[in-house]
Design a protein around this motif. Sequence first.
Motif: not given
Length: 364
Positions: A8-12, A201-205
């Motif tokens: 959670a919160g990180e890129a895939p 969310a992390g990937g979108i960020r």
Amino acid sequence: MRIPLAVAGEAPLAALDEYGYLHFEGGWRVEWWVGGDDQWHVPAASTSRRQRVVDLSPVVETAIRVPGGDVVWRAAAVADAEGGAIALEFHNTATIPVAIGVALVAPDDIAEPRSRPSLHFTAPARAAAADVGVELLVHPVSHTTLWRASIGASPPDNLPPLDAVARGWHVMTRQGASIVTGDATVDDALAVARASLLLHAGGIRALRHRALGAPVATALTLLGHESEAEALRVDARVRPRRRGLPIVTDIAPDLITDPLVLFDDPAAAAATVSAVRSQLVDDTQRRVVTVFPNADPAAWRGRSVDVANLPTNRGPVSFALRWHGDHPALLWEAPPKVSVRAPAFDPDWSSTEPSGEVLLGAPR
């Protein structure tokens, strides 16, 4: 279908497809095959293949049938000291021993592929070439045995079991606003949608994806995950509205209940959040919060509803619905000077009290 596997919160770290195969940056792919006493069984060719999520979390389980019963492959991202790894579990529920074969497939269109994923097993695996020419790393798995592997820097013994990972996501989705509608299908869809938003969310960020960032940030705000929403708004470079909640865009409500679709598509998750919220509250009028707007009382009869700390344009509200025979009882907490209404159950009732309890539809 491609479900991201991410902390959670990180890129895939990878994406998982409908076969349970893992796809990595650079084109690498990790496949799993099952050797029975008759042949190699390939998930991509299996007519018995089924897929589901574990306990409404982004732990994805793919099962196929072999002679003697089912075999199950689970995958999820987990946090570790290096930032994250992929944990894999293979459970043989068949009545006979099988072999798990893991294939690391290089991209076809790159002459010198890089970023090769690092595979770790609980025990040494032998290499074997299947008849179709794919090199497999093979390990026997006896009946009822759970076999583990990992992809990343950490060996599988250093990673938590995937049941614990699913429980961790369950705890995370209980943060923010608490919403129980009394409809198990809706509540499960909302739990998965919330987890999907946090997962994506992390990937979108990382991609600064404005088109997806707007609805995902808005849905996170509507659920009370404002710190995650703010980080996404900043990185995706989308601006909230000046008044009321810091939402970015309107989201067309659409209740989607398939967990795999919700984890695959964050826009579907945002639409599901919007659909559930629109059943519960309308905060578009100045200094008014309407609960259960446009509700059909018959559809809600007998249902116990609990909503706590739900963000609205008027501030956080909490309310509950209980039933006394044919009459609904409403309990509420709202900011000062806000009028609470429930016209679907009692068009003549409203209150500006910050908290209270009322039996709706009864003579007063």
